[in-house]
Structure formats: C-alpha cells, structure tokens
Design a protein around this motif. Structure first.
Motif, PDB file in Angstrom:
ATOM      1  N   ALA A  53      10.695  -8.486  -3.633  1.00 60.10           N
ATOM      2  CA  ALA A  53      10.629  -9.900  -3.251  1.00 60.10           C
ATOM      3  C   ALA A  53      10.463 -10.038  -1.744  1.00 60.10           C
ATOM      4  N   VAL A  54      11.160  -9.191  -0.985  1.00 64.78           N
ATOM      5  CA  VAL A  54      11.022  -9.213   0.476  1.00 64.78           C
ATOM      6  C   VAL A  54       9.620  -8.797   0.889  1.00 64.78           C
ATOM      7  N   MET A  55       9.050  -7.820   0.194  1.00 64.24           N
ATOM      8  CA  MET A  55       7.698  -7.354   0.523  1.00 64.24           C
ATOM      9  C   MET A  55       6.645  -8.433   0.316  1.00 64.24           C
ATOM     10  N   THR A  56       6.995  -9.462  -0.446  1.00 70.27           N
ATOM     11  CA  THR A  56       6.070 -10.571  -0.675  1.00 70.27           C
ATOM     12  C   THR A  56       5.667 -11.234   0.640  1.00 70.27           C
ATOM     13  N   GLY A  93       9.502  -0.959   6.029  1.00 71.75           N
ATOM     14  CA  GLY A  93       9.860   0.181   5.196  1.00 71.75           C
ATOM     15  C   GLY A  93      10.934   1.049   5.826  1.00 71.75           C
ATOM     16  N   ILE A  94      10.820   1.274   7.139  1.00 71.13           N
ATOM     17  CA  ILE A  94      11.834   2.066   7.848  1.00 71.13           C
ATOM     18  C   ILE A  94      13.188   1.357   7.808  1.00 71.13           C
ATOM     19  N   PHE A  95      13.174   0.060   8.078  1.00 69.24           N
ATOM     20  CA  PHE A  95      14.411  -0.727   8.074  1.00 69.24           C
ATOM     21  C   PHE A  95      15.062  -0.724   6.694  1.00 69.24           C
ATOM     22  N   ALA A  96      14.255  -0.996   5.646  1.00 67.44           N
ATOM     23  CA  ALA A  96      14.795  -1.020   4.278  1.00 67.44           C
ATOM     24  C   ALA A  96      15.276   0.360   3.861  1.00 67.44           C
ATOM     25  N   GLY A  97      14.563   1.416   4.295  1.00 72.74           N
ATOM     26  CA  GLY A  97      14.950   2.773   3.942  1.00 72.74           C
ATOM     27  C   GLY A  97      16.290   3.166   4.548  1.00 72.74           C
ATOM     28  N   ILE A  98      16.487   2.790   5.810  1.00 64.46           N
ATOM     29  CA  ILE A  98      17.764   3.105   6.478  1.00 64.46           C
ATOM     30  C   ILE A  98      18.921   2.379   5.800  1.00 64.46           C
ATOM     31  N   TYR A 124      19.931   8.854  -6.721  1.00 66.26           N
ATOM     32  CA  TYR A 124      18.603   8.340  -7.079  1.00 66.26           C
ATOM     33  C   TYR A 124      18.075   7.389  -6.007  1.00 66.26           C
ATOM     34  N   PHE A 125      18.909   6.423  -5.602  1.00 60.80           N
ATOM     35  CA  PHE A 125      18.444   5.394  -4.671  1.00 60.80           C
ATOM     36  C   PHE A 125      18.258   5.946  -3.256  1.00 60.80           C
ATOM     37  N   GLN A 126      19.044   6.945  -2.870  1.00 66.14           N
ATOM     38  CA  GLN A 126      18.866   7.539  -1.546  1.00 66.14           C
ATOM     39  C   GLN A 126      17.514   8.240  -1.428  1.00 66.14           C
ATOM     40  N   ILE A 127      17.103   8.909  -2.493  1.00 64.28           N
ATOM     41  CA  ILE A 127      15.786   9.561  -2.459  1.00 64.28           C
ATOM     42  C   ILE A 127      14.673   8.515  -2.417  1.00 64.28           C
ATOM     43  N   LEU A 128      14.816   7.445  -3.203  1.00 64.02           N
ATOM     44  CA  LEU A 128      13.839   6.364  -3.132  1.00 64.02           C
ATOM     45  C   LEU A 128      13.789   5.755  -1.733  1.00 64.02           C
ATOM     46  N   SER A 129      14.949   5.631  -1.104  1.00 70.01           N
ATOM     47  CA  SER A 129      15.018   5.055   0.241  1.00 70.01           C
ATOM     48  C   SER A 129      14.265   5.917   1.244  1.00 70.01           C
ATOM     49  N   LEU A 134       6.511   4.530   2.085  1.00 69.34           N
ATOM     50  CA  LEU A 134       5.369   4.718   1.182  1.00 69.34           C
ATOM     51  C   LEU A 134       5.258   3.551   0.199  1.00 69.34           C
ATOM     52  N   ILE A 135       6.395   3.079  -0.299  1.00 69.64           N
ATOM     53  CA  ILE A 135       6.400   1.953  -1.238  1.00 69.64           C
ATOM     54  C   ILE A 135       5.864   0.695  -0.558  1.00 69.64           C
ATOM     55  N   PHE A 136       6.281   0.460   0.676  1.00 70.60           N
ATOM     56  CA  PHE A 136       5.815  -0.712   1.433  1.00 70.60           C
ATOM     57  C   PHE A 136       4.311  -0.624   1.707  1.00 70.60           C
ATOM     58  N   LEU A 137       3.835   0.563   2.094  1.00 71.73           N
ATOM     59  CA  LEU A 137       2.404   0.740   2.382  1.00 71.73           C
ATOM     60  C   LEU A 137       1.561   0.609   1.112  1.00 71.73           C
TER      61      LEU A 137
END
Length: 434
Positions: A53-56, A93-98, A124-129, A134-137
C-alpha cells in the motif's frame, strides 16, 4: 481500439493469475512444514499488504506521469520519471528493509502470535526485508512498463520467475540438490531470488535501446513532487482499504471458526474472478493516461467505456458461476459441511455483485491513469466506511447473522459502482492537470 484494449488487458490479467498461483504454491509447500510455518508466512503476507500500500505512492504516481508523457510523444520525459522513481524506490526500499529487519519479531508479537510462529515468522520476514529494495524496484518497473503500454514483457518475466521461485522453493525449503533444508527461511530466500531475477530482466529491458521506455539519467525535482502528489491519495486509499479489510475480517471472526474459514475460502475463489477486472483496470489506466496526454479526450472516455463493457461481460459470466455452482468450487478446498455452507453464502452474494465490481475496477483504474487519485480516494473510502464497515458493525452488535454483514458488503459494491459511474460521466477527471 478493441484490439488495443485486449492487447493490454490479457497479459495483465494473466500476470495477476500467476501472482495468485505463485502464492498458492508457496503456501502449499510451506504448509507441509506444519501449522506454525503456515501461520508465519500468512501473517507476513498481511504485513506485505501494508508495505505494498505504501509503494502505491510512487507506483501510481509514476504510472500517471509516464502514460501521459508517452501519449504526448515525450518518451525522454517519461524515461526521466523512471529514473526519479528508481531513486524513490531505492530510498523507500532501504528504509522499509531496515524497519522490517529490526522490528520483525515485534510485529508478530503485536499480532498475538505464539512462540513458534514468532521464531519462524521473524526468520522469514528478516530475509524478505533484506530483499526489500528488489521488491520496491520490481513494483516500479512493472508499473512503468505497463503505463508505457507494454504488459507482455511483465507477463513473460512473471512466467519465468514463477518457475524459478517454485524450483528454488523445492531446493531451499526441503534441502534438495545439495542445499541444506532451510524451512520457511528457504521460502523467503527463494522469493528474494525471484525478485532479483525480475529486477535484472526489467533493468535490461529499460537500459537497452529501442524499447518503449528507458531510464533517462536526469533528476527532475518537479517530477518527484508530481509523482508523490498524485500517488499519495492512492496510497491513503490503499492503506485505509487494507486496514478496513482487517476490521471486516475481525467482524467475520466473531461469527465463529466455520464462518471465518468459509470467508477465507470464498476470498481465494473470488480472487480468480478479479483476474479480468484487474487486467482491464490496467488497460483503462494506460489508455486514459495516453489519450489525455495526446489531447484526445473523447478517445480517452470511449476507451474506458469499452474496457468497462468487456470487463463486466467477463466478470458477470464468472458471477453467474459463483451464484449457481459455488459448492463445486468450494470442494477443491474443503469437504466440511458447515464451512462449505458459509463459503457458498459468501460466493453467491459476491457473484451478484461482480458486474458493479468490474465497473469499479475499470473506472478507478481510469482515474489513476488520469491523475485523478483524490477522486478515487474520496469515493472508495467514503463508500467503504459509510455503506460497508459501519452497517456491518451495526449488524454485528445488534445480534444480526453473518448474512446481514454479507448483504451490507454486496449493497456497498453496487453503491460504489454507481458512485464511480456518476463521477465518470461528469468528465471532470479528463481535465485533471499533472
């Protein structure tokens, strides 16, 4: 124009179908690890809904600008929007990942998860983070190419990445091919690798010469401001929608386990009905933006009408199946009688509402393509809360059955479709400046 609509809509719809299939495959493979693993991945998907939703903000904002510039023949300007979008996606992406890495365990604790789910979900979520950039791009690239009129490339990329994701799941989760069994963390790693593959191919498409869109290395602050201004209302609409969805699920939960299970099964089946609606929503967004960019306002209007007609025909046909034969579809998921009855009740009511739902999909897509995101936000949030959430809550607290909640949901879908249609017919959205 018919051919152009279908050329945009069909690949977008098929990609949406592959998104659903990939999620189901992930859940099936992870489900073999136990209930805790399944719950951990399921909760992570809820967190990802908020992140999406934020990526929108930049996804919709960039789409509106790119489609407008492509329509007016300004490819370099559109390509400059992509470059600005890349920087916004990287920073976001960097901000959301951190945040995801540091607060992963806390998120599962806040949801009231048990110790096993917290441990598995945290890994699981730490690896996704770690792969959040990549998800944002990936989100930026898909929306940018679609706005430029290329939905086929994204479909082919999705086909390849889905196969890659399933194959890596097999290797990483269960420890085949010389790899150690990683369990749910293996599923997360497979997902990140698939996103990495997507971004690599998208990057090649955008960098090569002669494509519909490139990356033009110039930073235009004005474009960034426009992008965020257009995208912010869309993000608010999405965040409120996700939050409201969770409230609605809580209301359903109050009616018992069978009601909740039936609702969840109904949602999965209904997701297949969304496929054509999503495809024609993308077509309406692209064509509306491009025709407005070329100052062909009548064509913009007519292209949306055509997209809506075809979408309503497809989703209306699916609605008939949901209305008349829901039990046959439900039996693929469960044989429990009580759950089947609950799911069938839900599917029959949503089957009735597939035509106005298709109209809502397409018209909201057209508004986004035109940059009229505030209009879409006002209609969606106003309708959702006034005609669905509040009436459903009143039904629940007054002791009404779950049928009353579903009726409120169905009535709201018709009202929202009428509301979008009424505003659409006024044509003010065609004159929105971006």
């Amino acid at each position: 124009m018919n051919e152009r609509v279908l050329r945009l809509a069909i690949p977008a719809a098929l990609k949406h179908l592959l998104d659903i299939i990939q999620i189901l495959i992930d859940m099936l493979m992870v489900g073999s690890l136990g209930v805790a693993a399944l719950a951990a991945v399921g909760l992570t998907m809820q967190f990802m809904m908020v992140i999406q939703a934020v990526m929108t903000v930049y996804a919709v904002g960039s789409s509106a600008l790119i489609s407008r510039y492509i329509g007016s023949g300004r490819k370099n300007r559109a390509s400059a929007v992509v470059f600005v979008g890349v920087w916004i996606a990287l920073i976001g992406g960097i901000f959301a990942g951190i945040l995801g890495w540091w607060f992963s365990a806390d998120l599962f604790k806040w949801m009231g998860s048990g110790p096993d789910v917290i441990i598995l979900g945290n890994g699981y979520f730490q690896i996704l983070s770690m792969g959040m950039v990549l998800i944002f791009l990936d989100t930026l690239a898909y929306n940018a190419l679609s706005a430029a009129g290329d939905t086929r490339s994204s479909l082919f990329i999705k086909i390849l990445s889905s196969v890659l994701n399933a194959s890596l799941n097999y290797l990483f989760i269960f420890g085949h091919g010389g790899f150690s069994a990683m369990g749910v963390e293996g599923a997360a790693l497979a997902t990140v690798c698939a996103y990495g593959f997507n971004v690599f191919i998208y990057g090649w498409i955008l960098i090569r010469k002669g494509g519909v869109l490139n990356i033009y290395p110039i930073v235009r602050i004005g474009e960034a401001i426009k992008m965020l201004t257009i995208g912010f209302p869309a993000a608010v609409e999405r965040v409120v929608g996700v939050s409201s969805f969770l409230l609605f699920v809580m209301m359903i939960t109050s009616y018992g386990t069978h009601a909740l299970a039936g609702y969840q099964i109904g949602l999965r089946i209904e997701a297949l009905a969304f496929m054509p609606g999503f495809g024609f929503s993308v077509a309406a967004m692209v064509l509306a933006g491009q025709y407005i960019g070329s100052r062909q306002l009548d064509y913009a209007y007519e292209s949306v009408i055509l997209s809506a007609k075809i979408a309503m025909m497809f989703m209306g046909s699916v609605g008939i199946v949901l209305l008349l034969f829901p039990e046959y579809l439900i039996h693929f998921f469960t044989d429990d009688t009580a759950t089947t009855e609950q799911a069938a009740m839900y599917l029959r009511l949503v089957g009735i509402a597939q035509v106005p739902l298709a109209l809502t999909f397409v018209l909201s897509g057209a508004f986004r393509g035109a940059g009229a995101t505030k209009l879409s936000m006002q209609i969606s949030i106003g309708s959702l809360w006034v005609f669905r959430i509040v009436p459903s809550y009143l039904v629940m607290v007054m002791g009404g059955g779950i049928l009353g909640v579903y009726i409120a949901m169905t009535v709201e879908t018709f009202i929202k479709g009428w509301w979008f249609w009424r505003v659409f017919r006024q044509r003010k959205w065609l004159g929105i400046k971006v």
